[in-house]
Scaffold this motif. Sequence first.
Motif, mmCIF file in Angstrom:
data_model
loop_
_atom_site.group_PDB
_atom_site.id
_atom_site.type_symbol
_atom_site.label_atom_id
_atom_site.label_comp_id
_atom_site.label_asym_id
_atom_site.label_seq_id
_atom_site.Cartn_x
_atom_site.Cartn_y
_atom_site.Cartn_z
ATOM 1 N N LEU B 93 0.868 -1.173 0.000
ATOM 2 C CA LEU B 93 0.000 0.000 0.000
ATOM 3 C C LEU B 93 0.905 1.222 0.000
ATOM 4 C CD1 LEU B 93 -3.089 0.610 0.129
ATOM 5 C CD2 LEU B 93 -2.739 1.118 2.554
ATOM 6 N N VAL B 94 0.783 2.028 -1.047
ATOM 7 C CA VAL B 94 1.577 3.251 -1.141
ATOM 8 C C VAL B 94 0.717 4.385 -0.583
ATOM 9 C CG1 VAL B 94 2.926 4.738 -2.648
ATOM 10 C CG2 VAL B 94 2.648 2.309 -3.223
ATOM 11 N N VAL B 95 1.182 4.995 0.510
ATOM 12 C CA VAL B 95 0.401 6.029 1.188
ATOM 13 C C VAL B 95 1.051 7.387 0.957
ATOM 14 C CG1 VAL B 95 -0.526 6.790 3.416
ATOM 15 C CG2 VAL B 95 -0.269 4.338 2.948
ATOM 16 N N GLY B 96 0.236 8.341 0.575
ATOM 17 C CA GLY B 96 0.746 9.690 0.318
ATOM 18 C C GLY B 96 -0.250 10.732 0.781
ATOM 19 N N PRO B 97 0.087 11.996 0.596
ATOM 20 C CA PRO B 97 -0.809 13.066 1.057
ATOM 21 C C PRO B 97 -2.076 13.157 0.215
ATOM 22 C CG PRO B 97 1.103 13.978 -0.085
ATOM 23 C CD PRO B 97 1.337 12.506 0.018
ATOM 24 N N ASP B 98 -3.072 13.824 0.784
ATOM 25 C CA ASP B 98 -4.334 14.071 0.092
ATOM 26 C C ASP B 98 -4.067 14.703 -1.270
ATOM 27 O OD1 ASP B 98 -6.962 14.509 -0.541
ATOM 28 O OD2 ASP B 98 -7.214 16.214 0.816
ATOM 29 N N GLY B 99 -4.707 14.178 -2.289
ATOM 30 C CA GLY B 99 -4.599 14.780 -3.618
ATOM 31 C C GLY B 99 -3.499 14.188 -4.483
ATOM 32 N N ALA B 100 -2.695 13.293 -3.909
ATOM 33 C CA ALA B 100 -1.550 12.762 -4.660
ATOM 34 C C ALA B 100 -1.922 11.605 -5.577
ATOM 35 C CB ALA B 100 -0.452 12.319 -3.690
ATOM 36 N N ALA B 101 -3.168 11.099 -5.452
ATOM 37 C CA ALA B 101 -3.514 9.851 -6.138
ATOM 38 C C ALA B 101 -3.319 9.885 -7.659
ATOM 39 C CB ALA B 101 -4.936 9.433 -5.784
ATOM 40 N N PRO B 102 -3.879 10.886 -8.368
ATOM 41 C CA PRO B 102 -3.767 10.813 -9.832
ATOM 42 C C PRO B 102 -2.309 10.777 -10.306
ATOM 43 C CG PRO B 102 -5.361 12.499 -9.170
ATOM 44 C CD PRO B 102 -4.652 12.059 -7.928
#
Lengths: 92, 204
Positions: B93-102
């Motif tokens: 699971l790669v977790v990042g800050p809000d908005g980083a998904a695209p």
Amino acid sequence: MLLIACPWCGPRDEAEFHYGGQAHVAYPEDPAALSDEEWARYLFFRDNPEGLFAERWSHTAGCRRWFNAVRDTATNEIHAVYRAGEPRPVIA
Amino acid sequence: MADSVAASVAASMAERRSPAAAFAARFEAASAGGGLRLAEIPFLTQINLRVDPKSPAAERIGTAIGVPLPVEPGTAAGGGDLEVLWLGPDEWLVVGPDGAAPGLVERLTEAADGEHVSVVDVSAQRTTLVVAGDRARDVLAHGCALDLHPRVFGPGRVAQTMLARAGVVLVAGADGFRLLVRSSFAAYVAEWLLDASVEYVAGG
Ligand SMILES: [Zn+2]
């Protein structure tokens, strides 16, 4: 509660696992050639030993991988866990 | 036209509500004593990644995101604003800050370069709860069978396990634990955490 050692995650409570029945039940080489009785035997008939039994478990609440364990059905002692595809270990 | 699309996107963003949003005030009250800190980190980006760890794609992905995929079971690796959690022998699971998904999905897919790799944005599947402070281990021990002693489960350790019979991804950090909880279980787990905290909160 059994403590089962997932080959990936280590020892976890039994509640994290799903039981998958007897391990190493080979799929028939040519299923179409089987009679109904032979097919039913493959689908439904399983060993039911008192003692060592190789069986499948899935670590459903953890890594979600299937693996095999050799459990003594009389004492619930787990003698070995091994990854799917590995041969059944010999237990003295 | 573009303006109205942007406006409607902005409006839908403004309407976003995190699964544990309703617990903010009670989390804050439970954290006031100082021995425990409960909070939600809403809307983190979470990308489920499946790839053969021995494949060239896995190596390219590690390079592309600046974090080599951790192959030791139950560990996390971090770099920049990303953290990669081990979920299985071929799953992270790669977790990042809000908005980083695209952007993250694009980088991962590009690095996969057509190989047998799965990249799925699952950000909405779970929210993140913080359980920190001196009493964090005591609270979690009410409903988690794992040994959470720092010698066994210190910073950088990850476990998918059960907390009060709810499936969670438990991450140990230097500043306490994070619980990744399915959105539909978030209210239950939040209520359970508050209930388990009572004896560590009341009277400070
Ligand atoms: Zn496991």
